[in-house]
Design a protein around this motif. Structure first.
Motif, PDB file in Angstrom:
ATOM      1  N   PHE A 248       0.837  -1.202   0.000  1.00  0.00           N
ATOM      2  CA  PHE A 248       0.000   0.000   0.000  1.00  0.00           C
ATOM      3  C   PHE A 248       0.876   1.257   0.000  1.00  0.00           C
ATOM      4  N   GLN A 249       1.924   1.250   0.800  1.00  0.00           N
ATOM      5  CA  GLN A 249       2.833   2.392   0.850  1.00  0.00           C
ATOM      6  C   GLN A 249       3.557   2.582  -0.481  1.00  0.00           C
ATOM      7  N   GLU A 250       3.884   1.479  -1.153  1.00  0.00           N
ATOM      8  CA  GLU A 250       4.496   1.584  -2.482  1.00  0.00           C
ATOM      9  C   GLU A 250       3.548   2.274  -3.459  1.00  0.00           C
ATOM     10  N   ILE A 251       2.278   1.876  -3.421  1.00  0.00           N
ATOM     11  CA  ILE A 251       1.288   2.500  -4.304  1.00  0.00           C
ATOM     12  C   ILE A 251       1.204   3.992  -4.026  1.00  0.00           C
ATOM     13  N   GLU A 252       1.132   4.350  -2.756  1.00  0.00           N
ATOM     14  CA  GLU A 252       1.021   5.764  -2.394  1.00  0.00           C
ATOM     15  C   GLU A 252       2.286   6.522  -2.781  1.00  0.00           C
ATOM     16  N   ALA A 253       3.452   5.893  -2.627  1.00  0.00           N
ATOM     17  CA  ALA A 253       4.709   6.544  -2.991  1.00  0.00           C
ATOM     18  C   ALA A 253       4.803   6.799  -4.488  1.00  0.00           C
ATOM     19  N   ASN A 254       4.073   6.020  -5.275  1.00  0.00           N
ATOM     20  CA  ASN A 254       4.058   6.193  -6.731  1.00  0.00           C
ATOM     21  C   ASN A 254       2.891   7.045  -7.204  1.00  0.00           C
ATOM     22  N   GLY A 255       2.250   7.751  -6.295  1.00  0.00           N
ATOM     23  CA  GLY A 255       1.211   8.698  -6.674  1.00  0.00           C
ATOM     24  C   GLY A 255      -0.201   8.293  -6.346  1.00  0.00           C
ATOM     25  N   GLY A 256      -0.396   7.105  -5.794  1.00  0.00           N
ATOM     26  CA  GLY A 256      -1.741   6.656  -5.469  1.00  0.00           C
ATOM     27  C   GLY A 256      -2.297   5.727  -6.526  1.00  0.00           C
ATOM     28  N   ILE A 257      -3.449   5.166  -6.248  1.00  0.00           N
ATOM     29  CA  ILE A 257      -4.018   4.111  -7.080  1.00  0.00           C
ATOM     30  C   ILE A 257      -4.279   4.555  -8.515  1.00  0.00           C
ATOM     31  N   LEU A 258      -4.761   5.778  -8.707  1.00  0.00           N
ATOM     32  CA  LEU A 258      -5.058   6.245 -10.060  1.00  0.00           C
ATOM     33  C   LEU A 258      -3.779   6.391 -10.878  1.00  0.00           C
ATOM     34  N   ASP A 259      -2.743   6.933 -10.279  1.00  0.00           N
ATOM     35  CA  ASP A 259      -1.488   7.143 -11.002  1.00  0.00           C
ATOM     36  C   ASP A 259      -0.802   5.831 -11.352  1.00  0.00           C
ATOM     37  N   VAL A 260      -0.842   4.841 -10.451  1.00  0.00           N
ATOM     38  CA  VAL A 260      -0.169   3.570 -10.759  1.00  0.00           C
ATOM     39  C   VAL A 260      -0.917   2.797 -11.838  1.00  0.00           C
ATOM     40  N   LEU A 261      -2.222   3.063 -11.981  1.00  0.00           N
ATOM     41  CA  LEU A 261      -2.968   2.468 -13.084  1.00  0.00           C
ATOM     42  C   LEU A 261      -2.665   3.180 -14.396  1.00  0.00           C
ATOM     43  N   LYS A 262      -2.562   4.493 -14.346  1.00  0.00           N
ATOM     44  CA  LYS A 262      -2.254   5.267 -15.552  1.00  0.00           C
ATOM     45  C   LYS A 262      -0.854   4.953 -16.082  1.00  0.00           C
ATOM     46  N   SER A 263       0.089   4.737 -15.176  1.00  0.00           N
ATOM     47  CA  SER A 263       1.470   4.471 -15.581  1.00  0.00           C
ATOM     48  C   SER A 263       1.729   2.996 -15.887  1.00  0.00           C
ATOM     49  N   SER A 264       0.740   2.131 -15.635  1.00  0.00           N
ATOM     50  CA  SER A 264       0.843   0.667 -15.822  1.00  0.00           C
ATOM     51  C   SER A 264       1.774   0.006 -14.809  1.00  0.00           C
ATOM     52  N   TRP A 265       2.181   0.740 -13.784  1.00  0.00           N
ATOM     53  CA  TRP A 265       3.028   0.155 -12.736  1.00  0.00           C
ATOM     54  C   TRP A 265       2.314  -0.996 -12.054  1.00  0.00           C
ATOM     55  N   LEU A 266       1.064  -0.799 -11.700  1.00  0.00           N
ATOM     56  CA  LEU A 266       0.313  -1.842 -11.003  1.00  0.00           C
ATOM     57  C   LEU A 266       0.035  -3.026 -11.917  1.00  0.00           C
ATOM     58  N   GLN A 267      -0.331  -2.754 -13.147  1.00  0.00           N
ATOM     59  CA  GLN A 267      -0.607  -3.837 -14.089  1.00  0.00           C
ATOM     60  C   GLN A 267       0.620  -4.727 -14.261  1.00  0.00           C
ATOM     61  N   HIS A 268       1.801  -4.102 -14.309  1.00  0.00           N
ATOM     62  CA  HIS A 268       3.033  -4.877 -14.467  1.00  0.00           C
ATOM     63  C   HIS A 268       3.299  -5.748 -13.248  1.00  0.00           C
ATOM     64  N   ARG A 269       3.085  -5.197 -12.060  1.00  0.00           N
ATOM     65  CA  ARG A 269       3.337  -5.960 -10.835  1.00  0.00           C
ATOM     66  C   ARG A 269       2.416  -7.179 -10.752  1.00  0.00           C
ATOM     67  N   ILE A 270       1.175  -7.000 -11.152  1.00  0.00           N
ATOM     68  CA  ILE A 270       0.229  -8.118 -11.139  1.00  0.00           C
ATOM     69  C   ILE A 270       0.608  -9.150 -12.199  1.00  0.00           C
ATOM     70  N   ALA A 271       1.045  -8.694 -13.363  1.00  0.00           N
ATOM     71  CA  ALA A 271       1.426  -9.612 -14.440  1.00  0.00           C
ATOM     72  C   ALA A 271       2.591 -10.502 -14.023  1.00  0.00           C
ATOM     73  N   VAL A 272       3.541  -9.959 -13.256  1.00  0.00           N
ATOM     74  CA  VAL A 272       4.691 -10.743 -12.792  1.00  0.00           C
ATOM     75  C   VAL A 272       4.222 -11.887 -11.887  1.00  0.00           C
ATOM     76  N   VAL A 273       3.293 -11.573 -10.984  1.00  0.00           N
ATOM     77  CA  VAL A 273       2.754 -12.597 -10.089  1.00  0.00           C
ATOM     78  C   VAL A 273       1.983 -13.643 -10.879  1.00  0.00           C
ATOM     79  N   ASN A 274       1.196 -13.196 -11.850  1.00  0.00           N
ATOM     80  CA  ASN A 274       0.385 -14.140 -12.622  1.00  0.00           C
ATOM     81  C   ASN A 274       1.260 -15.066 -13.466  1.00  0.00           C
ATOM     82  N   GLU A 275       2.382 -14.555 -13.968  1.00  0.00           N
ATOM     83  CA  GLU A 275       3.294 -15.404 -14.728  1.00  0.00           C
ATOM     84  C   GLU A 275       3.822 -16.547 -13.867  1.00  0.00           C
ATOM     85  N   LYS A 276       4.122 -16.234 -12.608  1.00  0.00           N
ATOM     86  CA  LYS A 276       4.579 -17.285 -11.690  1.00  0.00           C
ATOM     87  C   LYS A 276       3.462 -18.291 -11.429  1.00  0.00           C
ATOM     88  N   ARG A 277       2.241 -17.817 -11.282  1.00  0.00           N
ATOM     89  CA  ARG A 277       1.098 -18.723 -11.103  1.00  0.00           C
ATOM     90  C   ARG A 277       0.969 -19.656 -12.315  1.00  0.00           C
TER      91      ARG A 277
END
Length: 483
Positions: A248-277
């Motif tokens: 949560f602190q990482e998300i906030e440090a990167n501008g909050g939930i809206l900004d991490v979605l706009k920058s694709s930061w969050l999408q990338h982090r989820i994709a890395v986990v899904n690849e391992k799954r």
């Protein structure tokens, strides 16, 4: 939606008795569609105002949804789901506080939705950790203790469900519903076992009865906190909460939930986990009963319904900007695609895709590996045809000749491989040069090159990437039989 609801009942004299939730989560809709309003500040201002108006007319109805299901169905893990829920909750809280709603009113409008996955204890801990996080956040805002509670709506996961052997979904949903109740949810939706396509009255009845059994026969409603006091659950909850707080602190440090979605930061982090799954499923480190293990080849499955394409009305689509979507998927989909490829091949050739099992030595010597390879192949819709005991080169030639198959797998003990396996393989490749041969098991590294030189195309063993191996075999069968 909320404004329409408010208008419908604005003439009612008393709406205080209306409870429950009719709520929206714009952020989850944005990430599902890959579209974001160009003037998103204005969008959220108008959205917040609709919440305020609805509160005036329907004060006890929850209208703000924090829905983590799209992230769950994209492959996010429990830590990510919790961090996203916290960040989304903070974002909406900030939006609502910009209206005339006070802190308590804003908090009373919010409800969190989680999908409950297959890891029983992890899902219990996830729900318990969510409350810890939200309690911490609301404490920072200076909220009184009575207003720090989190209302949770849960649904059994779509991510874990399968098309083939669909009745196993009943067990999956039962396990997930049990975890949700133990975790302390206020609302629970159990999906029908065939909901991937179109649910039936029978499957919907089973889904309803799952909840009734938990309530009336398991007596879970009589226990305030069923998981309370369990050292394992409490420790897992604590660890999960700490990791989720850092995310949560990482998300906030990167501008909050809206900004991490706009920058694709969050999408990338989820994709890395899904690849391992996905890798765990491909290598069968993780099992999906009826899909990558214990496959029932007599089950033809059913047609799958596609995900909804848009969550916006046509008028809302004007002036959008694109963001990276989080693809909605199910863990079993790659294997289901293999099964469909096998079905297409069956239609084109008139017979089920087949691979012959050359069982070396007596039954005791080859049965274990024959059974393993047959189960391995079944995950891709391929049937293994076992030979009688092959104890000589002549019997192996007869089996290959009479079977009329193009692909074979040598199965036997390591001793049998050394005693007769090499001789059989060399002879068969000389007589049948167009046949393709595999070997069950993984020889020592120094021995592998010899097998490959003699004609083995691939080794099939417990550490094999099952998905990639099956995909290659199906492609070979297609080339051999169709083209």
């Amino acid at each position: 939606m909320l404004t329409t609801l408010a208008k419908l009942i604005e003439n009612q004299s008393d709406c205080s008795s209306v409870t429950g939730y009719v709520a929206s989560d714009p952020l989850s809709s944005f990430v599902l569609d890959g579209l974001l309003p160009r003037d998103h500040e204005l969008y959220f201002t108008e959205w917040s105002e609709s919440i305020r108006k609805a509160n005036k007319n329907i004060p006890n109805l929850k209208t703000v949804l924090i829905n983590t299901s799209p992230y769950h169905n994209g492959g996010a893990n429990a830590v990510q789901e919790l961090g996203i829920a916290a960040a989304t909750g903070v974002f909406y809280l900030q939006q609502l506080l910009g209206t005339n709603l006070n802190l308590e009113q804003a908090l009373s409008k919010m409800i969190f939705q989680f999908s409950i996955g297959a890891n029983f204890f992890m899902e219990i801990a996830k729900l318990r950790a969510a409350r810890i996080l939200w309690d911490k956040i609301t404490e920072v805002y200076g909220t009184e203790m009575d207003w720090r509670g989190m209302q949770i709506a849960a649904e059994t996961s779509t991510f874990t469900k399968t098309v083939y052997d669909k009745h196993v979904n009943i067990l999956r949903s039962g396990n997930e519903a049990f975890a949700a109740v133990i975790g302390g949810v206020q609302y629970l939706h159990v999906t029908a076992f065939d909901e991937i396509n179109t649910s039936s009255s029978f499957s919907e009845r089973i889904a309803r009865n799952t909840q009734l059994i938990l309530q009336e026969e398991s007596f879970l409603q009589n226990v305030l906190d069923p998981a309370g006091g369990s050292w394992y659950v409490e420790e897992l909850t604590r660890e999960l909460a700490e990791k989720a707080w850092r995310f949560f602190q990482e998300i906030e440090a990167n501008g909050g939930i809206l900004d991490v979605l706009k920058s694709s930061w969050l999408q990338h982090r989820i994709a890395v986990v899904n690849e391992k799954r996905q890798l765990d499923i491909f290598t069968r480190e993780k099992s999906i009963i009826g899909t990558n293990v214990y496959t029932n080849l007599d089950d033809n499955g059913f047609e799958e319904e596609k995900w909804s394409s848009s969550h916006f009305s046509p008028n809302e689509l004007n002036g959008q900007i694109s963001i990276q979507i989080i693809p909605q998927m199910r863990l079993a989909e790659p294997y289901e695609a293999l099964r469909k490829r096998a079905e297409v091949l069956k239609v084109k050739t008139g017979s089920q895709p087949l691979v012959g099992m050359i069982g070396l030595g007596n039954l005791k010597q080859h049965k274990a590996r024959v059974d393993f390879v047959i189960g391995f192949l079944a995950a891709g819709g391929i049937t293994g045809v076992a030979s009688e005991s092959i104890i000589s080169v002549e019997s192996s030639i007869e089996f290959v000749k009479n079977s009329n198959l193009t692909h074979f797998c040598l199965c036997g003990s390591n001793e049998q491989y050394e005693e007769i396996g090499h001789e059989i393989l060399v002879t068969l490749k000389a007589i049948f040069p167009d046949r393709i041969f595999y070997l069950a098991g993984l020889p020592k590294k120094e021995q592998q090159s010899q097998w490959i030189q003699e004609g083995i195309k691939q080794f099939i063993h417990v550490k094999s990437n099952c998905y990639e191996t099956l995909s290659t075999i199906l492609e070979d069968l297609k080339v051999t039989k169709v083209e």
